[in-house]
Design an enzyme around this catalytic site. Structure first.
Site, PDB file in Angstrom:
ATOM      1  N   LYS A 176       0.842  -1.185   0.000  1.00 61.24           N
ATOM      2  CA  LYS A 176       0.000   0.000   0.000  1.00 61.24           C
ATOM      3  C   LYS A 176       0.882   1.241   0.000  1.00 61.24           C
ATOM      4  O   LYS A 176       1.927   1.277   0.668  1.00 61.24           O
ATOM      5  CB  LYS A 176      -0.897  -0.035   1.235  1.00 61.24           C
ATOM      6  CG  LYS A 176      -1.948   1.050   1.337  1.00 61.24           C
ATOM      7  CD  LYS A 176      -2.766   0.801   2.621  1.00 61.24           C
ATOM      8  CE  LYS A 176      -3.868   1.816   2.813  1.00 61.24           C
ATOM      9  NZ  LYS A 176      -4.634   1.520   4.063  1.00 61.24           N
ATOM     10  N   SER A 228      -9.355   1.046   3.367  1.00 61.92           N
ATOM     11  CA  SER A 228      -8.605   1.921   2.486  1.00 61.92           C
ATOM     12  C   SER A 228      -7.526   1.213   1.677  1.00 61.92           C
ATOM     13  O   SER A 228      -6.915   1.814   0.785  1.00 61.92           O
ATOM     14  CB  SER A 228      -7.963   3.044   3.299  1.00 61.92           C
ATOM     15  OG  SER A 228      -7.056   2.525   4.264  1.00 61.92           O
ATOM     16  N   SER A 242      -9.355  -1.381   7.425  1.00 61.56           N
ATOM     17  CA  SER A 242      -8.844  -1.058   6.088  1.00 61.56           C
ATOM     18  C   SER A 242      -8.123  -2.195   5.383  1.00 61.56           C
ATOM     19  O   SER A 242      -7.825  -2.094   4.193  1.00 61.56           O
ATOM     20  CB  SER A 242      -7.920   0.161   6.165  1.00 61.56           C
ATOM     21  OG  SER A 242      -8.676   1.325   6.378  1.00 61.56           O
TER      22      SER A 242
END
Length: 378
Positions: free
Chosen positions: A100, A175, A199
Site C-alpha cells: 500500500k 482503504s 482497512s
C-alpha cells in the site's frame, strides 16, 4: 492522463508480447511459486514478467500508484542471482509482493494516495519492510488507496477509483483497496496493507481474499504515514493462508504455529448486527461456513452485540480524533521536505477527506481532552 497510467501503457506492448493470458503461474501461491523456482521449472524473472503482464492487462483497475516494470525485473534478477549463489538465499527469496502506498519503500515515493505527497521520498523504511526485503521478497509496486487512508471505498479523487476485479463497475473497498484488488486480480500473490478500523479486512472481504490484521504491536508501524499510533497496524493480504503465515514469520521471526483445539473455541454470532442488509446470495455462504465450523467442534453462541459495537465505534473515533494531529504533525516535521499541515490539507483531492483532515487540524472536529483520551484507553 496520470503519468503512472502512461507508464503502464508505454510498457504494454512489450509486456503483452511476453505474457500469456491464463498462465497457470498466476494462480500459484507465493510459496508454491518459490518451490517451483527452486526446482528449476522457471526463474523469478519469468514469474515476475507474468505478473507485470497481468498488471498491464488490468490497468483499468487503477490498483497501482507506483509501478516500474524495469525496476521490478531488476529486483527479480537479484533474487535469481541469490538462488544461483551458494548459501541461504532467504526465507522469502523470489516471492513477489506489493505494498500500500502509505508504507515507505526504497524504490518508490510514498504518496499515501494524496497529491501533496507526490514528492515524498522518505529516507528510511520500517522494520516490516526491512525484514521482508532481507528475507528476499521482491517488491513489484505500490498500490492505490483511499486518500490518506481516511475512507473505506478507495475512491481516490487523484489517482482514480480502485475497481473490483470481479466486477469493474464496483468498488474494491478500502482503504487498502489497491492491495486487495491486486491480489484478487492475480497481479501479486501477496500484498501489505494498513488497518486502523477495517482497512485490510474490508477490501479483503470485498475481493474474496484473506486479510490478516495482526494483534496490535505484533508488527511495527514505523515507516508508514500515520493516522493513529494506538490503532494503526500493517497487515497482510493474500489468496492463500500459507503465504500469510510465511510472511508473518519473516516479519516477526516467529515460526511457531499456534495449537488451538477448535473444541475450545466459542464463536459469538450477532444475527442482527452481522446479517442485516446482506445480499441474499451471501447468507447461505456464511451459514455453510458456520455449519462447517460447528462440525469441526466450534461452539456457536448467539449474542446481541449492538451495545458493544456502539461503544467500540465511539471509542475508536475518539482515539483517532485525539491522536491524528499529534501523529501526522510529527510525521510531517520529519519528512525530508518538511511539509506543513496547511500544505497537506490544501492539496487533498477528495472533498470528504479534506473536510475530515482539515477539521481535525483546525479544531472544527472536537478533540477529546487528554483525560478523556486516557479514560477511553483504560
Amino acid at each position: 492522463m496520470h503519468h503512472f497510467r502512461q507508464i503502464l501503457i508505454l510498457c504494454a506492448v512489450l509486456a503483452l508480447a511476453h505474457g500469456k493470458r491464463g498462465d497457470p503461474r498466476l494462480e500459484y501461491s507465493a510459496t508454491e511459486a518459490q518451490r517451483r523456482i527452486i526446482a528449476g521449472q522457471f526463474s523469478v524473472q519469468d514469474y515476475v514478467e507474468q505478473l507485470i503482464s497481468q498488471n498491464v492487462r488490468n490497468y483499468d483497475l487503477d490498483a497501482f500508484i507506483g509501478f516500474n516494470p524495469y525496476q521490478a525485473m531488476e529486483r527479480a534478477n537479484e533474487a535469481d542471482t541469490r538462488f544461483a549463489a551458494s548459501g541461504n538465499p532467504g526465507l522469502l527469496n523470489g516471492m513477489p509482493f506489493v505494498v500500500k502506498d502509505n508504507i515507505h519503500t526504497n524504490d518508490y515515493v510514498c504518496t499515501a494516495g494524496t497529491p501533496g505527497f507526490l514528492n515524498n521520498k522518505p529516507d528510511f523504511i520500517g522494520p516490516v519492510m526491512e525484514n521482508l526485503l532481507d528475507a528476499g521478497a521482491v517488491l513489484t509496486g505500490t498500490t492505490n488507496m483511499h486518500e490518506l487512508a481516511f475512507g473505506i471505498t478507495s475512491e481516490n479523487y487523484y489517482f482514480g477509483a480502485v475497481r473490483n476485479p470481479y466486477d469493474k463497475t464496483m468498488f474494491a473497498g478500502g482503504s487498502s483497496g489497491g492491495s486487495a484488488a491486486a491480489v484478487a486480480a492475480r497481479i501479486a500473490p501477496v500484498a501489505l496493507g494498513t488497518d486502523t478500523g477495517g482497512s485490510i479486512r474490508i477490501p479483503a472481504s470485498l475481493n474474496g481474499v484473506y486479510g490478516f490484521r495482526p494483534t496490535q504491536y505484533r508488527y511495527s508501524a514505523s515507516g508508514t504515514v500515520p493516522i493513529s499510533s494506538y490503532r494503526d497496524t500493517i497487515g497482510i493480504i493474500a489468496r492463500y493462508v500459507d503465504d500469510i503465515q510465511i510472511f508473518d514469520e519473516a516479519i516477526t521471526g516467529d515460526s511457531q504455529e499456534p495449537s488451538i483445539a477448535l473444541s475450545s473455541v466459542r464463536l459469538a454470532i450477532d444475527r442482527d448486527e452481522f446479517f442485516t442488509g446482506l445480499d441474499e446470495e451471501i447468507v447461505p455462504v456464511i451459514n455453510n461456513a458456520l455449519r462447517a465450523l460447528e462440525r469441526a467442534g466450534v461452539e456457536l453462541v448467539n449474542v446481541d452485540a449492538s451495545a458493544v459495537f456502539d461503544n467500540y465505534l465511539n471509542c475508536a473515533n475518539q482515539i483517532v480524533f485525539y491522536e491524528f494531529n499529534l501523529n501526522m504533525t510529527t510525521y510531517l516535521d520529519n519528512t525530508p521536505n518538511e511539509y506543513s499541515s496547511d500544505y497537506l490539507v490544501n492539496n487533498i483531492a477528495s472533498p470528504g477527506v479534506a473536510g475530515v483532515v482539515g477539521g481535525l487540524f483546525s479544531g472544527a472536529i472536537p478533540r477529546p481532552t487528554e483525560t478523556e483520551y486516557l479514560e477511553i484507553l483504560a
